[in-house]
Motif scaffolding. Sequence first.
Motif, PDB file in Angstrom:
ATOM      1  N   GLU A   1      44.192  39.289  38.171  1.00  0.00           N
ATOM      2  CA  GLU A   1      42.916  39.232  37.454  1.00  0.00           C
ATOM      3  C   GLU A   1      41.835  38.596  38.328  1.00  0.00           C
ATOM      4  O   GLU A   1      40.686  39.064  38.346  1.00  0.00           O
ATOM      5  N   ALA A   2      42.194  37.542  39.053  1.00  0.00           N
ATOM      6  CA  ALA A   2      41.238  36.893  39.955  1.00  0.00           C
ATOM      7  C   ALA A   2      40.838  37.843  41.081  1.00  0.00           C
ATOM      8  O   ALA A   2      39.654  37.932  41.448  1.00  0.00           O
ATOM      9  N   GLU A   3      41.794  38.563  41.631  1.00  0.00           N
ATOM     10  CA  GLU A   3      41.489  39.529  42.686  1.00  0.00           C
ATOM     11  C   GLU A   3      40.560  40.624  42.156  1.00  0.00           C
ATOM     12  O   GLU A   3      39.585  40.998  42.815  1.00  0.00           O
ATOM     13  N   LEU A   4      40.839  41.108  40.960  1.00  0.00           N
ATOM     14  CA  LEU A   4      40.008  42.150  40.360  1.00  0.00           C
ATOM     15  C   LEU A   4      38.573  41.659  40.163  1.00  0.00           C
ATOM     16  O   LEU A   4      37.615  42.372  40.480  1.00  0.00           O
ATOM     17  N   LYS A   5      38.419  40.438  39.681  1.00  0.00           N
ATOM     18  CA  LYS A   5      37.067  39.889  39.497  1.00  0.00           C
ATOM     19  C   LYS A   5      36.350  39.782  40.833  1.00  0.00           C
ATOM     20  O   LYS A   5      35.175  40.116  40.943  1.00  0.00           O
ATOM     21  N   TRP A   6      37.053  39.311  41.853  1.00  0.00           N
ATOM     22  CA  TRP A   6      36.448  39.196  43.187  1.00  0.00           C
ATOM     23  C   TRP A   6      36.001  40.570  43.691  1.00  0.00           C
ATOM     24  O   TRP A   6      34.887  40.726  44.193  1.00  0.00           O
ATOM     25  N   ILE A   7      36.846  41.569  43.550  1.00  0.00           N
ATOM     26  CA  ILE A   7      36.503  42.923  43.993  1.00  0.00           C
ATOM     27  C   ILE A   7      35.282  43.434  43.233  1.00  0.00           C
ATOM     28  O   ILE A   7      34.362  44.003  43.826  1.00  0.00           O
ATOM     29  N   GLU A   8      35.269  43.224  41.924  1.00  0.00           N
ATOM     30  CA  GLU A   8      34.126  43.664  41.122  1.00  0.00           C
ATOM     31  C   GLU A   8      32.841  42.968  41.565  1.00  0.00           C
ATOM     32  O   GLU A   8      31.775  43.598  41.629  1.00  0.00           O
ATOM     33  N   ASP A   9      32.921  41.683  41.888  1.00  0.00           N
ATOM     34  CA  ASP A   9      31.746  40.943  42.373  1.00  0.00           C
ATOM     35  C   ASP A   9      31.265  41.468  43.730  1.00  0.00           C
ATOM     36  O   ASP A   9      30.064  41.613  43.962  1.00  0.00           O
ATOM     37  N   VAL A  10      32.202  41.757  44.628  1.00  0.00           N
ATOM     38  CA  VAL A  10      31.835  42.292  45.943  1.00  0.00           C
ATOM     39  C   VAL A  10      31.207  43.675  45.789  1.00  0.00           C
ATOM     40  O   VAL A  10      30.178  43.976  46.408  1.00  0.00           O
TER      41      VAL A  10
ATOM     42  N   ALA B   1      29.611  44.838  43.224  1.00  0.00           N
ATOM     43  CA  ALA B   1      28.277  44.654  42.640  1.00  0.00           C
ATOM     44  C   ALA B   1      27.275  44.222  43.713  1.00  0.00           C
ATOM     45  O   ALA B   1      26.143  44.719  43.753  1.00  0.00           O
ATOM     46  N   ALA B   2      27.690  43.307  44.588  1.00  0.00           N
ATOM     47  CA  ALA B   2      26.807  42.844  45.663  1.00  0.00           C
ATOM     48  C   ALA B   2      26.498  43.971  46.643  1.00  0.00           C
ATOM     49  O   ALA B   2      25.367  44.102  47.116  1.00  0.00           O
ATOM     50  N   LEU B   3      27.482  44.798  46.952  1.00  0.00           N
ATOM     51  CA  LEU B   3      27.264  45.935  47.842  1.00  0.00           C
ATOM     52  C   LEU B   3      26.287  46.928  47.218  1.00  0.00           C
ATOM     53  O   LEU B   3      25.346  47.392  47.871  1.00  0.00           O
ATOM     54  N   ARG B   4      26.500  47.242  45.956  1.00  0.00           N
ATOM     55  CA  ARG B   4      25.641  48.215  45.268  1.00  0.00           C
ATOM     56  C   ARG B   4      24.210  47.711  45.119  1.00  0.00           C
ATOM     57  O   ARG B   4      23.268  48.495  45.155  1.00  0.00           O
ATOM     58  N   ALA B   5      24.056  46.405  44.949  1.00  0.00           N
ATOM     59  CA  ALA B   5      22.727  45.813  44.786  1.00  0.00           C
ATOM     60  C   ALA B   5      22.026  45.593  46.122  1.00  0.00           C
ATOM     61  O   ALA B   5      20.867  45.201  46.148  1.00  0.00           O
ATOM     62  N   GLY B   6      22.744  45.817  47.218  1.00  0.00           N
ATOM     63  CA  GLY B   6      22.158  45.607  48.533  1.00  0.00           C
ATOM     64  C   GLY B   6      22.118  44.147  48.947  1.00  0.00           C
ATOM     65  O   GLY B   6      21.448  43.784  49.908  1.00  0.00           O
ATOM     66  N   GLU B   7      22.859  43.308  48.229  1.00  0.00           N
ATOM     67  CA  GLU B   7      22.903  41.876  48.546  1.00  0.00           C
ATOM     68  C   GLU B   7      23.864  41.575  49.684  1.00  0.00           C
ATOM     69  O   GLU B   7      23.762  40.526  50.315  1.00  0.00           O
ATOM     70  N   LEU B   8      24.798  42.467  49.940  1.00  0.00           N
ATOM     71  CA  LEU B   8      25.801  42.291  50.988  1.00  0.00           C
ATOM     72  C   LEU B   8      25.691  43.483  51.928  1.00  0.00           C
ATOM     73  O   LEU B   8      26.070  44.602  51.566  1.00  0.00           O
TER      74      LEU B   8
END
Length: 100
Positions: A45-54, A56-63
Amino acid sequence: MTARLEKRAADLTTSLAADRETLQAVPELPRLFLLDEEYSIAVREAELKWIEDVLAALRAGELTWSEEWIRTVAEKMAWTIEPEAPTGSGLGAIHSEGCP
């Protein structure tokens, strides 16, 4: 990169759902015997949340990054970048000066 992360997220979602279903199938089993499975679920679950956060950051252009930017940072940090191995991460091997 996003395709691999999306695939991993989908795989985790599927395996988590299956494991939760398995746990629900044995409600009479004392929790002591489920601790390993509970731990495994919590880690995924923690890994899934981390992946979802990454993602989101990629899609938003933050990363973002470029090869040029990576090389500039490596030069500033006195790192060397070796050519990518066939199954590498896309960055090749990065070594700090004086380290193997």
